[in-house]
Design a protein around this motif. Structure first.
Motif, PDB file in Angstrom:
ATOM      1  N   ALA A 185      33.247   1.212   6.012  1.00  0.00           N
ATOM      2  CA  ALA A 185      33.834   2.555   6.086  1.00  0.00           C
ATOM      3  C   ALA A 185      35.334   2.522   5.802  1.00  0.00           C
ATOM      4  O   ALA A 185      35.866   3.364   5.060  1.00  0.00           O
ATOM      5  CB  ALA A 185      33.565   3.165   7.452  1.00  0.00           C
ATOM      6  N   VAL A 186      36.031   1.561   6.383  1.00  0.00           N
ATOM      7  CA  VAL A 186      37.479   1.446   6.162  1.00  0.00           C
ATOM      8  C   VAL A 186      37.765   1.103   4.701  1.00  0.00           C
ATOM      9  O   VAL A 186      38.697   1.641   4.087  1.00  0.00           O
ATOM     10  CB  VAL A 186      38.092   0.402   7.112  1.00  0.00           C
ATOM     11  N   ALA A 187      36.958   0.233   4.130  1.00  0.00           N
ATOM     12  CA  ALA A 187      37.150  -0.151   2.734  1.00  0.00           C
ATOM     13  C   ALA A 187      36.954   1.032   1.789  1.00  0.00           C
ATOM     14  O   ALA A 187      37.589   1.115   0.725  1.00  0.00           O
ATOM     15  CB  ALA A 187      36.185  -1.278   2.364  1.00  0.00           C
ATOM     16  N   GLY A 188      36.093   1.966   2.181  1.00  0.00           N
ATOM     17  CA  GLY A 188      35.756   3.073   1.291  1.00  0.00           C
ATOM     18  C   GLY A 188      36.490   4.375   1.541  1.00  0.00           C
ATOM     19  O   GLY A 188      36.381   5.308   0.736  1.00  0.00           O
ATOM     20  N   GLN A 189      37.257   4.445   2.630  1.00  0.00           N
ATOM     21  CA  GLN A 189      37.913   5.710   2.999  1.00  0.00           C
ATOM     22  C   GLN A 189      39.430   5.577   2.904  1.00  0.00           C
ATOM     23  O   GLN A 189      40.055   4.822   3.642  1.00  0.00           O
ATOM     24  CB  GLN A 189      37.525   6.108   4.421  1.00  0.00           C
ATOM     25  N   SER A 190      40.035   6.330   1.991  1.00  0.00           N
ATOM     26  CA  SER A 190      41.487   6.299   1.809  1.00  0.00           C
ATOM     27  C   SER A 190      42.197   6.645   3.116  1.00  0.00           C
ATOM     28  O   SER A 190      41.804   7.565   3.833  1.00  0.00           O
ATOM     29  CB  SER A 190      41.889   7.297   0.715  1.00  0.00           C
ATOM     30  N   GLY A 191      43.243   5.877   3.439  1.00  0.00           N
ATOM     31  CA  GLY A 191      44.085   6.165   4.598  1.00  0.00           C
ATOM     32  C   GLY A 191      43.474   5.809   5.943  1.00  0.00           C
ATOM     33  O   GLY A 191      44.013   6.177   6.984  1.00  0.00           O
TER      34      GLY A 191
END
Length: 307
Positions: free
Chosen positions: A219-225
């Motif tokens: 999720a962190v890798a795919g979500q900007s910011g």
């Protein structure tokens, strides 16, 4: 001499000779019987001198269920694969679900082993749980690679996760909204961050929640910011790990006390562990597994801070 020996004397002499022969015969029989009687004793003595190692070990068999911490999952799965190869009659089923789930399952008898990043809550203190420490897991705050921040203070991290800071520019980054990624309440990783970073204060309810460490990283890798937290075995080049108070996670920094965000990994059993679960835990705690596989999987040996 014989000239003067009477008939009666001859009879007496013959009787004496016959008696001696009889005694010799009896003696031979007694000696034979005596020899026979020593055979069982010799066998008993030989048996008594046999060492326990001379007795073949019973082959382990059965099914082990282990549930709980997704942070610890890579290590337990690797150990399970190796253990089943060495013990083909043993089946090990490993699932995640969070540390709280693992502790509840083992306390309820649903699982043989409850994996956890944290110690049980007070409600489980009288459930007879036995702690087996198997590793130390460094944790890190991770951000999407577009975040222009490499370091946060502990206070800044706490303010971010309590919802007081909502834009990266407020902590030295670009003008972009901070997207929080959480773990569920049952997560040991969440409890660890709450205890160490937030000093026990509550997380903001803003953000999204992911069920396990793998999903958190994705999720962190795919979500900007975005910002999240995982134990370091999950970190790869798709995300960036932040320094905390200028200190990066490392074995040396954990040992010298400058890096605080880590957890002791536990495998709980209800009462003393019994085979095959006992043998499985001992395999993970063995010198060979601790010295090689634990480090290869980016964990640290359980006794690291005891040395």
């Amino acid at each position: 001499m014989f000239k003067f020996m009477s008939k009666k004397g001859i009879t007496f002499t013959l009787s004496a000779v016959l008696m001696m022969g009889s005694l010799v015969g009896c003696g031979a029989k007694t000696e034979t019987n005596g020899a026979a009687s020593t055979t069982p004793a010799a066998t008993t003595a030989a048996s008594a001198s046999a060492k326990p190692s001379d007795t073949p070990k019973t082959e382990l068999s059965g099914t082990i269920t282990a549930s709980g911490s997704s942070a610890l999952l890579p290590l337990v799965k690797q150990a399970a694969t190796e253990f089943m190869e060495k013990n083909p009659k043993v089946t090990i089923n490993v699932t995640a679900g969070g540390s709280g789930t693992g502790i509840k399952n083992v306390a309820d008898g649903t699982s043989d082993i409850g994996n956890s990043d944290v110690e049980p809550a007070a409600e489980y203190k009288d459930k007879g749980l036995v702690d087996h420490q198997v590793a130390i897991a460094p944790f890190a705050l991770i951000v999407n690679k577009d975040v222009k921040v490499d370091n946060v203070t502990k206070q800044q991290a706490a303010d971010i996760y309590m919802g007081k800071v909502t834009n990266w520019k407020d902590v030295g980054g670009n003008d972009a909204k901070i997207v929080l990624v959480h773990r569920p309440d049952s997560s040991g990783s969440r409890t660890l961050v709450k205890t160490i970073i937030l000093d026990g204060k509550e997380f903001t309810k803003d953000g999204i929640t992911q069920e396990n460490s793998g999903a958190m990283k994705t999720a962190v890798a795919g979500q900007s910011g975005s910002i999240g937290y995982v134990d370091t075995p999950y970190i790869d080049d798709t995300v960036k790990a932040l320094k905390i108070d200028g200190v990066a996670f490392s074995e040396d920094n954990i040992k010298n006390g400058t890096y605080k965000l880590y957890g002791v990994e536990h495998m709980y059993t209800k009462g003393e562990a019994k085979d095959p679960a006992k043998a499985f835990i001992e395999y993970i705690q063995s010198k060979d597994f601790q010295g090689k596989q634990v480090r290869d999987l980016k964990f640290l040996p359980a006794d690291l801070l005891k040395k």
